[in-house]
Design a protein around this motif. Structure first.
Motif, short mmCIF file in Angstrom:
data_model
loop_
_atom_site.label_atom_id
_atom_site.label_comp_id
_atom_site.label_asym_id
_atom_site.label_seq_id
_atom_site.Cartn_x
_atom_site.Cartn_y
_atom_site.Cartn_z
N GLU A 1 1.31 4.11 -4.16
CA GLU A 1 1.73 2.70 -4.12
C GLU A 1 3.00 2.50 -4.95
O GLU A 1 3.83 1.65 -4.61
N ARG B 1 -11.02 2.47 -2.27
CA ARG B 1 -10.23 2.63 -1.05
C ARG B 1 -10.03 1.29 -0.35
O ARG B 1 -10.94 0.48 -0.30
N GLY B 2 -8.82 1.09 0.12
CA GLY B 2 -8.48 -0.20 0.74
C GLY B 2 -8.18 -1.28 -0.30
O GLY B 2 -8.09 -2.46 0.03
N GLY B 3 -8.00 -0.85 -1.57
CA GLY B 3 -7.94 -1.80 -2.69
C GLY B 3 -6.64 -2.58 -2.85
O GLY B 3 -6.57 -3.46 -3.73
N SER B 4 -5.63 -2.33 -2.02
CA SER B 4 -4.41 -3.17 -2.14
C SER B 4 -4.71 -4.60 -1.72
O SER B 4 -4.08 -5.54 -2.19
N SER C 1 0.86 -1.19 0.00
CA SER C 1 0.00 0.00 0.00
C SER C 1 0.89 1.23 0.00
O SER C 1 2.10 1.13 0.22
N ALA C 2 0.27 2.39 -0.17
CA ALA C 2 1.00 3.66 -0.05
C ALA C 2 1.47 3.83 1.40
O ALA C 2 0.84 3.31 2.32
#
Ligand code: ADP
Ligand code: ASP
Ligand code: MG
Length: 434
Positions: A88, A164-167, A50-51
């Protein structure tokens, strides 16, 4: 051993690290330890990142989005996705370098380079396919592949993000495409808990949970894993393990449903309720749809039927229009006279504009939270609702609306009662103790 080549089959592990797990050099040192451990155990690791950090940190997703909005509030979704994807990318290069510094042969890939193809629904794109060959090529050369999470690319080459939260979704999609042995999700809590530990400090870590239960919990606001990631892993029965980057705790294993294939471990205990979730920032909308005629005599009855049909047509058009505007409805409850549902608070103005186009009157209650009791074990068990009502009553939390499914009971409560409601339900079902 495979017969044709005599080679040992590659055992692939996907290890996803969230924002706080890659935020500092100390945290990244822990990431390296987990990757080294997987290598030592004979796995070929694919690392999804993630970022770095959370809102306010220089390269976090929210910071990048705010940067674009600062220049122009009406940034186009395509441009916003390109910028958001950079968080990311930065993180993946930094993590790759950290792994290389520890002597691992690591290589970095963007989501697009890793074969993740999506539709062009910028901001919340759906993965339409994953080509595993670019990642496999590197794995076959013995490399650790580091993939920037949260992103893909359209057939036309536009960069997209996965919501959002897509990792988590990236990790699950790669896990399925590569037929991984396991997908590990590393985060800042030591597994899935019986409630968000930020609200309930004595929430307990759940050792084993079914896909179905965690999917429900994730959909109802438990953001420890993205619901899409669960759905994707579930398609191929790839085990998911949620672990804390910073502790040795075993975490939570997500297994198949109660009715699942026998190779899956049975869900322990006879728990009725598995966890309590909360979803803040929602609003209740009541749309009034009164009928023109009511009555008992034959003519009036016909009029009522005609009016009902007309009402139904209008309702259908209104709901279609809300859907076209991307407004998703929840806790939907219908009577001929009132249509009741909840939506994200940020979407209220848009919804009201559509409702008024149909000449209908609506009442809005903002500042609500949806609090849910989730558990596969509550199927057919009497008295769960009574317990919910008793707990909230005793805590002095008025219930605005309820809804239920075979594994959930949800209550809409006022925002200021969220914490009290979650704790009361957590206590009522004895979730702090096994
Ligand atoms: P990451 O950046 O690692 O993906 P997230 O912030 O997305 O981390 O998810 C982890 C957070 O999810 C935790 O810090 C916790 O506050 C929250 N959370 C909400 N509900 C739960 C739950 N039932 N169990 C564990 N964590 C939860
Ligand atoms: N960085 C993205 C977000 O904050 C994706 C993720 O962390 O999973 O939503
Ligand atoms: Mg997350």
């Amino acid at each position: 051993m495979t017969k044709a080549t005599g080679e040992r089959k590659m055992r692939i592990i996907v290890q996803k690290f969230g924002g706080t797990s890659v935020a500092t050099s100390k945290a990244r040192a822990r990431v390296t330890e987990w990757v080294v451990k997987a290598k030592r155990e004979g796995y070929s690791p694919v690392v999804v990142v993630s970022a770095m950090g959370r809102s306010g940190d220089p390269y976090a997703t929210d910071t990048l989005i705010n940067l674009a909005k600062e220049a122009y509030h009406d940034t186009r979704p395509r441009e916003l996705d390109l910028l958001a994807s950079c968080g990311e990318i930065i993180s993946s290069v930094v993590v790759t370098n950290t792994l290389r510094a520890a002597g691992l042969d690591a290589i970095v890939m963007t989501g697009g380079q890793a074969g993740i193809i999506t539709n062009s629904n910028f901001g919340n794109a759906e993965i339409i396919r994953v080509d595993p060959s670019p990642v496999l090529r590197h794995l076959n050369e013995g490399k650790v592949v580091v993939v920037a999470g949260f992103q893909g690319v359209t057939e036309d080459g536009d960069v997209t993000t996965l919501g959002r939260g897509g990792s988590d979704t990236t990790a699950a999609a790669l896990g399925v495409a590569l037929n991984a042995d396991v997908i590990e999700i590393y985060t800042d809590v030591d597994g899935i808990k019986t409630a968000d530990p930020r609200l309930v400090p004595d929430a307990r870590t759940i050792n084993t949970i079914t896909y179905e239960e965690i999917l429900q919990m994730a959909n109802e606001g438990a953001k420890v894993i993205h619901p899409k990631a669960v759905e994707i892993a579930m398609m191929r029965n790839i085990p998911l393990r949620i672990k804390c980057t910073f502790s040795e705790a075993p975490g939570t294993l997500i297994t198949y449903t109660f009715e699942g294939p026998p190779k899956w471990p049975a869900v322990p205990g006879n728990r009725t309720v598995t966890g309590i979730t909360h979803m803040p920032n929602v609003a209740q909308i009541k749309v009034y749809t009164p009928l023109k005629a009511h009555g008992a005599d034959r003519n009036q009855e016909e009029e009522t039927q005609k009016s009902l049909r007309k009402r139904g047509e209008t309702d259908l058009l209104m709901f279609k229009k809300l859907a076209e505007a991307g407004i998703s409805l929840d806790m939907i409850s219908f009577t001929p006279e009132v249509k009741m549902f909840i939506i994200q608070e940020s979407l209220v103005d848009g919804a009201l504009a559509i409702i008024s186009e149909f000449g209908l009157e609506a009442r809005v209650t903002k500042g609500c939270s949806k609090v849910s009791v989730v558990g596969s074990g509550m199927r057919g068990v009497p008295g769960v609702m009574a317990n919910v009502v008793e707990a909230l009553e005793r805590a002095g939390v008025p219930i605005i609306q309820t809804s239920d499914s075979h594994l959930t009971i949800s209550c809409l409560v006022s925002k200021e009662h969220t914490e009290k409601a979650v704790r009361a339900l957590h206590d009522q079902f004895g979730l702090a103790h096994v």
